[in-house]
Scaffold this motif. Structure first.
Motif, PDB file in Angstrom:
ATOM      1  N   ASN A   1      52.801  79.675  53.519  1.00  0.00           N
ATOM      2  CA  ASN A   1      52.356  80.519  54.627  1.00  0.00           C
ATOM      3  C   ASN A   1      53.218  81.760  54.803  1.00  0.00           C
ATOM      4  OD1 ASN A   1      50.240  78.807  55.150  1.00  0.00           O
ATOM      5  ND2 ASN A   1      51.359  77.610  56.678  1.00  0.00           N
ATOM      6  N   ILE A   2      54.506  81.662  54.544  1.00  0.00           N
ATOM      7  CA  ILE A   2      55.348  82.855  54.626  1.00  0.00           C
ATOM      8  C   ILE A   2      54.944  83.856  53.555  1.00  0.00           C
ATOM      9  CG2 ILE A   2      57.708  83.717  54.285  1.00  0.00           C
ATOM     10  CD1 ILE A   2      58.673  81.217  55.809  1.00  0.00           C
ATOM     11  N   ASN A   3      54.630  83.361  52.374  1.00  0.00           N
ATOM     12  CA  ASN A   3      54.179  84.270  51.316  1.00  0.00           C
ATOM     13  C   ASN A   3      52.777  84.787  51.570  1.00  0.00           C
ATOM     14  OD1 ASN A   3      56.186  84.635  49.031  1.00  0.00           O
ATOM     15  ND2 ASN A   3      56.284  82.418  49.310  1.00  0.00           N
ATOM     16  N   LYS A   4      51.972  84.007  52.284  1.00  0.00           N
ATOM     17  CA  LYS A   4      50.608  84.432  52.578  1.00  0.00           C
ATOM     18  C   LYS A   4      50.557  85.424  53.730  1.00  0.00           C
ATOM     19  CE  LYS A   4      46.054  82.547  53.837  1.00  0.00           C
ATOM     20  NZ  LYS A   4      45.288  81.299  54.131  1.00  0.00           N
ATOM     21  N   PHE A   5      51.238  85.082  54.826  1.00  0.00           N
ATOM     22  CA  PHE A   5      51.127  85.899  56.035  1.00  0.00           C
ATOM     23  C   PHE A   5      52.298  86.865  56.224  1.00  0.00           C
ATOM     24  CE2 PHE A   5      48.916  81.842  57.171  1.00  0.00           C
ATOM     25  CZ  PHE A   5      47.628  82.354  57.177  1.00  0.00           C
ATOM     26  N   GLY A   6      53.404  86.593  55.555  1.00  0.00           N
ATOM     27  CA  GLY A   6      54.606  87.399  55.768  1.00  0.00           C
ATOM     28  C   GLY A   6      54.820  88.498  54.757  1.00  0.00           C
ATOM     29  N   TRP A   7      54.098  88.441  53.644  1.00  0.00           N
ATOM     30  CA  TRP A   7      54.284  89.472  52.615  1.00  0.00           C
ATOM     31  C   TRP A   7      53.485  90.717  52.988  1.00  0.00           C
ATOM     32  CZ3 TRP A   7      57.655  90.672  49.198  1.00  0.00           C
ATOM     33  CH2 TRP A   7      57.368  91.573  48.182  1.00  0.00           C
ATOM     34  N   ASP A   8      54.155  91.862  52.959  1.00  0.00           N
ATOM     35  CA  ASP A   8      53.542  93.101  53.443  1.00  0.00           C
ATOM     36  C   ASP A   8      53.246  94.078  52.308  1.00  0.00           C
ATOM     37  OD1 ASP A   8      52.675  94.317  55.939  1.00  0.00           O
ATOM     38  OD2 ASP A   8      54.227  95.825  55.625  1.00  0.00           O
ATOM     39  N   GLY A   9      53.282  93.573  51.091  1.00  0.00           N
ATOM     40  CA  GLY A   9      52.976  94.426  49.947  1.00  0.00           C
ATOM     41  C   GLY A   9      54.183  94.791  49.118  1.00  0.00           C
ATOM     42  N   GLN A  10      55.288  95.160  49.803  1.00  0.00           N
ATOM     43  CA  GLN A  10      56.537  95.471  49.106  1.00  0.00           C
ATOM     44  C   GLN A  10      57.725  94.672  49.659  1.00  0.00           C
ATOM     45  OE1 GLN A  10      55.876  99.942  49.715  1.00  0.00           O
ATOM     46  NE2 GLN A  10      57.034  99.908  47.796  1.00  0.00           N
ATOM     47  N   TRP A  11      57.560  94.118  50.828  1.00  0.00           N
ATOM     48  CA  TRP A  11      58.624  93.337  51.459  1.00  0.00           C
ATOM     49  C   TRP A  11      58.009  92.365  52.462  1.00  0.00           C
ATOM     50  CZ3 TRP A  11      58.598  98.817  52.183  1.00  0.00           C
ATOM     51  CH2 TRP A  11      58.104  99.251  53.407  1.00  0.00           C
ATOM     52  N   TYR A  12      58.894  91.511  53.020  1.00  0.00           N
ATOM     53  CA  TYR A  12      58.463  90.530  54.023  1.00  0.00           C
ATOM     54  C   TYR A  12      58.635  91.112  55.421  1.00  0.00           C
ATOM     55  CZ  TYR A  12      58.456  86.996  50.342  1.00  0.00           C
ATOM     56  OH  TYR A  12      58.183  86.286  49.195  1.00  0.00           O
ATOM     57  N   ILE A  13      57.687  90.808  56.298  1.00  0.00           N
ATOM     58  CA  ILE A  13      57.824  91.260  57.676  1.00  0.00           C
ATOM     59  C   ILE A  13      58.814  90.357  58.408  1.00  0.00           C
ATOM     60  CG2 ILE A  13      55.488  92.212  57.697  1.00  0.00           C
ATOM     61  CD1 ILE A  13      54.644  89.887  59.503  1.00  0.00           C
ATOM     62  N   GLN A  14      59.340  90.861  59.513  1.00  0.00           N
ATOM     63  CA  GLN A  14      60.308  90.114  60.314  1.00  0.00           C
ATOM     64  C   GLN A  14      59.625  89.097  61.222  1.00  0.00           C
ATOM     65  OE1 GLN A  14      63.662  90.067  60.649  1.00  0.00           O
ATOM     66  NE2 GLN A  14      63.770  88.859  62.535  1.00  0.00           N
ATOM     67  N   ALA A  15      58.565  89.533  61.914  1.00  0.00           N
ATOM     68  CA  ALA A  15      58.001  88.689  62.974  1.00  0.00           C
ATOM     69  C   ALA A  15      56.613  89.205  63.348  1.00  0.00           C
ATOM     70  CB  ALA A  15      58.924  88.714  64.203  1.00  0.00           C
TER      71      ALA A  15
END
Length: 791
Positions: A532-546
């Motif tokens: 889920n972190i890779n599904k919902f947290g990936w922003d294309g070039q980096w991971y979002i914080q929250a």
């Protein structure tokens, strides 16, 4: 030239002292001194204050935060009786210009050395190990060719309880100063405490201690009242009393309580004399008298100073590195350990932040500093913190030790540091028995530490969003994001990464405890988190914080400001949630957007307008602290992430940028002490880019030490031994690392004649080759020679 010398100071040859050449440093450059119970801070001008147990609840002497004037302190005035000239043994308060001035900040002590009008003075302040007092050791040398008649006057103002004492006109009414001829000084009581009495009443309880201030020489006179000492409408710079023949001898309950002792010293030409003063906070009057009488003896003072030095040796010298990087050596061997122990864990106060409280996650992380030297102290902190957990797994965000009260919040990461630090303690010690220690819950009942850790993990499982991401609550590690999750809907991807990492090490512990059902559940949770972190947290070039309660992203390319945060990138790598491709992408984004001349920014770009919806992070000016500054604590994690992402040279480059002695060369921009870590450094959107701030009382000290030894030098504990995995600059010829591990000394010499960043070609233990890159757990109490050839 001294080592890392700048306009204001330099390190001693072995790095154990920082020597300040002038009182005019760009900010107060202080020493935070503690013996574990009694503490004080002293600046290069003589400013500072003392306390026992808690700087907030049990302040001994008065002080108010003011890093510009630095005017509150404990002082010694000196008067030449023949010429009537007066000066002070530190620059403050009289601010005379001496012919020579040095301040030596050392481990457990500070010494002021100055020469003025033919008198050389050496004033050393230190805390006595195991005793609730400090000693002021004074040596006077007559360097002139005439006899000198000198009077010394000590001076301090009392607080005796909660600080700051903003209602001074009220609080001073309860202080009782008494002079005792038998101890050459004062005993002081206060008949009101801000702590509640047995019935829960406030302001109806006496202060629990007795303060004292005494001299090894019989005083000529004394004064316990500020009005008669300073004089109405005068100040500490030119007090009335030092121009009078003797002090006024005012004591009792009817003045504004201070302590001043006047002693006389007569010196023949080139003669010297030593004397000492005590300042302490005893449990009762009897103890105050016993301690005063004992340490009024200058021989006892000398013995106490040697005891203090011996007290610190095992805490610092059970682990020593020798590398081509002197800054790394000085900080790792001495100053980071000292900062984390003396200030963060024991003193819990600084010049930029006065606390006295315990932060649940703060002091747990800090306690990792003891693992290489005295892991029993880490164990003690783990058990204390477990006792601040409720039976439902929630914990106090912070608490005050004397009043035994604290704050309950929905901060999402606090509770998880208990299993994190516990599993790291076990890695170091192999002491699984700690899990069976029985600890009470804060709200009643008791359980084993293992169950306390499980309660923390299971409580975090109850705080997941419908998408399978941990909720941020009032905040995560980033306290400033305190507006986005109050309705318990906003998510923290960083907490998900942190939890994932914890479970990796705690699942084997669950298996060992035959808790297989829970272990299997945790394996499933890890799988869900990773997906889920890779599904919902990936922003294309980096991971979002929250995400926020209302579903907006924080730390996304879609944001106008704050569109990349540091922590979710570094912990995606550290936790193993990111695959190799994303690991490279997110760390490349860190390099492109966050890596600056003074370290890695916590976020970029900074927020330009305050936002109640976002939190107080947006209320800092752009580039200050969490709002687009270098937050040193988080920057240390970036060092680890670069190494794990296969970029050791980048990791070392970052380490050098946040290692304080390296800022000696632009010290007028940096401003703060180059011998301890700052909490933050201004980012590029600040007009003061590169300026340090909030030194000493920063959790970054322990982490900068940890990344140096465990990740750059690459020697870290595992269950069955010491792993050797250097990630060093290829230019290094090698290094040496000696440490105590489970009662055995390993003297490790790394040879890097191949000039590689990593890789082990051969390891010899006591001249015998071993397989692999892990030193066995010998536990024989001996010293073993290890030779490592990289290649």
């Amino acid at each position: 030239m001294g080592l890392f010398e700048n306009e204001y100071g330099y390190f001693s040859d072995d790095g154990s002292e920082y020597i300040i050449k002038t009182p005019f440093t760009p900010r107060p450059w202080v020493n935070a001194i503690s013996n574990g119970e009694y503490s004080f801070i002293v600046s290069q001008t003589g400013g500072g204050y003392s306390w026992r147990f808690s700087a907030g609840e049990n302040r001994l002497t008065r002080s108010f935060q003011d890093i510009i004037e630095d005017r509150w302190g404990k002082y010694i005035y000196i008067r030449d009786n023949d010429t009537a000239q007066c000066w002070s043994l530190s620059y403050k308060p009289m601010c005379r210009e001496p012919e020579h001035y040095e301040v030596h900040h050392g481990i457990g002590y500070t010494t002021f050395i100055q020469e003025y009008k033919g008198i050389e003075s050496r004033w050393t302040l230190f805390a006595v190990p195991g005793q609730p007092l400090e000693i002021w050791r004074v040596k006077l040398i007559n360097k002139s060719d005439r006899k000198r008649s000198l009077d010394l006057f000590t001076y301090m103002e009392w607080t005796l309880g909660n600080a700051p004492d903003e209602h001074r006109e009220f609080h001073k009414l309860f202080i009782d100063t008494q002079y005792n001829n038998d101890i050459n000084g004062f005993t002081v009581r206060k008949y009101m405490s801000d702590l509640a009495n047995a019935k829960g009443q406030h302001s109806n309880r006496s202060w629990d201690y007795v303060a004292f201030h005494t001299s090894s020489l019989k005083p000529v006179s004394y004064d316990g009242d500020k009005e008669s000492f300073i004089g109405m409408y005068c100040d500490e710079k030119n007090p009335k009393a030092v121009h009078d023949r003797v002090l006024a001898r005012n004591v009792g309950r009817f003045g504004d309580a201070i302590a001043s002792l006047q002693v006389s010293v007569n010196l023949e030409p080139y003669e010297q004399e030593s004397l000492c003063f005590t300042l302490g906070c005893a449990d009762n009057g009897e103890q105050a008298i016993v301690l005063a009488k004992r340490y009024n003896d200058t021989r006892e003072c000398e013995a106490a100073f040697e005891s203090m030095k011996n007290f610190w040796k095992p805490l610092l010298q059970n682990e020593i590195i020798r590398t081509p990087d002197k800054a790394m050596d000085f900080m790792t061997n001495t100053w980071l350990k000292y900062q984390a122990i003396s200030c963060r864990i024991w003193g819990r106060a600084g010049y930029y932040q006065v606390s006295g409280g315990y932060g649940y996650r703060d002091q747990l992380q800090d306690s990792l500093i003891f693992l290489e030297s005295a892991p029993e102290y880490t164990k003690e902190r783990i058990l204390i913190h477990a006792g601040k957990q409720h039976s439902d797994g929630t914990v106090l965000h912070w608490w005050m030790p004397l009043g035994n009260w604290g704050s309950i919040t929905t901060c999402s990461d606090d509770l998880l540091w208990l299993p994190y630090v516990t599993e790291n303690y076990i890695k170091e010690t192999d002491d699984y028995s700690i899990l069976d220690e029985v600890v009470p819950y804060y709200d009643g009942g008791e359980d084993t530490l293992y169950c306390h850790c499980v309660k923390a993990i299971e409580r975090s499982f109850m705080r997941f969003s419908p998408r399978g991401i941990p909720l941020i609550g009032e905040n995560d590690w980033n306290d400033g994001l305190n507006g986005i999750g109050l309705d318990m809907k906003g998510e923290s991807f960083w907490v998900g990464e942190f939890l994932y990492a914890i479970l990796t090490d705690f699942i084997p512990i669950m298996r060992l405890k035959a808790d297989d059902i829970l272990a299997d559940k945790c394996v499933d949770v890890q799988s869900v988190l990773k997906e889920n972190i890779n599904k919902f947290g990936w922003d294309g070039q980096w991971y979002i914080q929250a995400t926020t309660d209302w579903g907006d992203k924080i730390g996304s390319k879609d944001n106008k400001e704050g569109w990349i945060y540091l922590n979710p990138q570094t912990w995606a790598v550290i936790s193993g949630i990111a695959d190799e491709k994303r690991r490279k992408q997110c760390m490349d984004a860190v390099t492109e957007y966050l890596f600056k001349d003074c370290g890695t920014l916590l976020l970029y770009p900074a927020y330009s307008e305050p936002s109640e919806a976002l939190g107080y992070i947006s209320r800092y000016a752009p580039g200050l602290r969490e709002n687009g500054g270098v937050y040193t604590h988080a920057a240390t994690w970036a060092v680890v992430a670069y190494i794990m992402a296969g970029q050791p040279e980048k990791a070392y480059e970052l380490y050098q940028k946040i290692c304080p002695p390296n800022r000696s060369y632009d010290i007028d921009s940096y401003k703060v002490e180059p011998y301890v870590t700052p909490g933050n450094t201004d980012g590029p959107q600040s007009p003061n880019f590169g300026r340090g701030g909030w030194t000493w009382y920063s959790g970054s000290a322990q982490w900068l030490h940890r990344v140096a030894v465990q990740w750059i030098l690459g020697i870290r504990p595992e269950k069955d031994g010491l792993l050797i995995a250097p990630a060093i600059p290829s230019a290094w010829d090698g290094f040496r690392y000696t440490r105590l591990f489970r009662g055995t000394i390993y003297d490790i010499l790394i040879n890097n004649n191949a000039h590689v960043n990593s890789g082990i070609k051969e390891i010899k233990l006591d001249d015998k080759k071993i397989d692999g890159n892990k030193l066995p757990d010998l536990r024989d109490g001996k010293c073993h020679k290890v030779e490592v050839i990289m290649g």
